[in-house]
Design a protein around this motif. Structure first.
Motif, short mmCIF file in Angstrom:
data_model
loop_
_atom_site.label_atom_id
_atom_site.label_comp_id
_atom_site.label_asym_id
_atom_site.label_seq_id
_atom_site.Cartn_x
_atom_site.Cartn_y
_atom_site.Cartn_z
N PHE A 110 0.84 -1.21 0.00
CA PHE A 110 0.00 0.00 0.00
C PHE A 110 0.87 1.25 0.00
CE2 PHE A 110 -2.59 3.09 2.54
CZ PHE A 110 -3.63 3.25 1.64
N PHE A 111 1.88 1.26 0.87
CA PHE A 111 2.79 2.41 0.92
C PHE A 111 3.59 2.52 -0.38
CE2 PHE A 111 2.54 1.96 5.68
CZ PHE A 111 2.08 3.24 5.93
N GLU A 112 4.09 1.42 -0.88
CA GLU A 112 4.94 1.44 -2.07
C GLU A 112 4.19 1.95 -3.30
OE1 GLU A 112 8.15 -2.16 -1.20
OE2 GLU A 112 6.22 -2.65 -2.14
N ASN A 113 2.90 1.77 -3.33
CA ASN A 113 2.10 2.20 -4.48
C ASN A 113 1.63 3.65 -4.40
OD1 ASN A 113 2.22 -0.25 -5.91
ND2 ASN A 113 0.57 -1.14 -4.69
N MET A 114 1.94 4.31 -3.32
CA MET A 114 1.49 5.71 -3.17
C MET A 114 2.31 6.63 -4.07
SD MET A 114 1.07 6.20 0.94
CE MET A 114 -0.08 5.22 1.89
N PRO A 115 1.65 7.53 -4.81
CA PRO A 115 2.39 8.55 -5.57
C PRO A 115 2.86 9.65 -4.65
CG PRO A 115 0.04 8.91 -5.81
CD PRO A 115 0.19 7.64 -5.01
N LEU A 116 3.85 10.40 -5.11
CA LEU A 116 4.35 11.54 -4.34
C LEU A 116 3.53 12.81 -4.61
CD1 LEU A 116 8.22 11.07 -4.59
CD2 LEU A 116 6.68 10.43 -2.72
N TYR A 117 2.74 12.79 -5.66
CA TYR A 117 1.84 13.91 -5.95
C TYR A 117 0.76 13.43 -6.91
CZ TYR A 117 4.51 14.25 -10.31
OH TYR A 117 5.12 13.97 -11.51
N PHE A 118 -0.28 14.24 -7.03
CA PHE A 118 -1.38 13.93 -7.96
C PHE A 118 -1.85 15.25 -8.57
CE2 PHE A 118 -6.08 13.60 -8.51
CZ PHE A 118 -6.09 12.68 -9.56
#
Length: 243
Positions: A110-118
């Motif tokens: 879950f954490f690894e798939n998070m983008p740094l921005y959107f």
């Protein structure tokens, strides 16, 4: 359809549930979280589990914050950053007691798939902290700035409101996006307990890690919603309160 941006949760599951109930979210709505889901109150692992299950029912965007980076590194290789440990990491580690290795692996993913921005279709940027490149987030060389930088908001707070957007004096960083939504810098640092606007930036971290509340804002109407203050929801805990 409504879109809500939600501020830093910091392990406050009770506040998150209370806030979502106030939003009366429907299946077609979108929730954009600006990061820092863990560290502070006692339910960090439970927050992550709740968010994973929530994302299976409704459209969610999860931006990665600095505390999430620390927690991800711990889940990945047992790396305990000393700064992290003193600023909520201990409580997060404790919250994982009783969680199976399989669940921990799912949380890591879950954490690894998070983008740094959107960036949405209306050129609204959602990022945890800020950015330093005058060319925008896509050109940011120092990726850690996206979840650590405070200068973007500090600059916006001190801007002369008479400077027009087409002026050469207008900061180039602010010209790239119609609106910018951030967390990371608690508004209670400025003695404000509601979301703050500075130029085209909306700061929705209202200090849930400390003595403040968890906040959400409707990005169209700018109506905001808040939980109770976190110390009242966790009366037997200190969170990240000083003293």
């Amino acid at each position: 359809m409504k879109t809500f941006a939600i501020g830093d949760i910091h392990g406050g599951l009770k506040a998150l549930i209370q806030l979502l109930n106030k939003l009366e979210v429907k299946d077609e709505d979108t929730l954009i979280f600006v990061g820092d889901y863990v560290d502070g109150w006692s339910e960090s692992a439970q927050v992550i589990q709740f968010l994973i299950e929530l994302s299976e029912k409704i459209n969610c965007v999860f931006i990665k914050g600095n505390h999430d980076v620390w927690c991800e590194n711990w889940l990945k290789n047992d790396e305990v950053n000393p700064t992290w440990y003193m600023h909520g990491g201990k409580e997060t580690i404790d919250s994982y007691e009783g969680f199976s290795e399989d669940k921990k692996k799912k949380h890591l993913a879950f954490f690894e798939n998070m983008p740094l921005y959107f960036i949405d279709n209306e050129n609204r940027l959602f990022v945890h902290a800020g950015f330093t490149s005058m060319h925008g987030v896509k050109k940011e060389v120092f990726k850690a700035s996206l979840y650590f930088d405070r200068t973007l908001f500090e600059m916006a707070l001190t801007m002369d409101k008479r400077i027009e957007k087409d002026s050469e004096l207008y900061p180039k960083r602010l010209k790239h996006y119609n609106e910018i939504y951030i967390g990371h810098t608690p508004t209670i640092n400025f003695n404000v307990d509601i979301p703050m606007q500075a130029v085209n930036i909306w700061n929705i971290d209202t200090g849930a890690a400390f003595t403040g509340k968890l906040s959400a804002i409707n990005i169209i109407t700018k109506e905001f919603f808040q939980s109770d203050d976190l110390p009242s929801l966790y009366p037997n805990e200190k969170g990240r309160n000083k003293g």
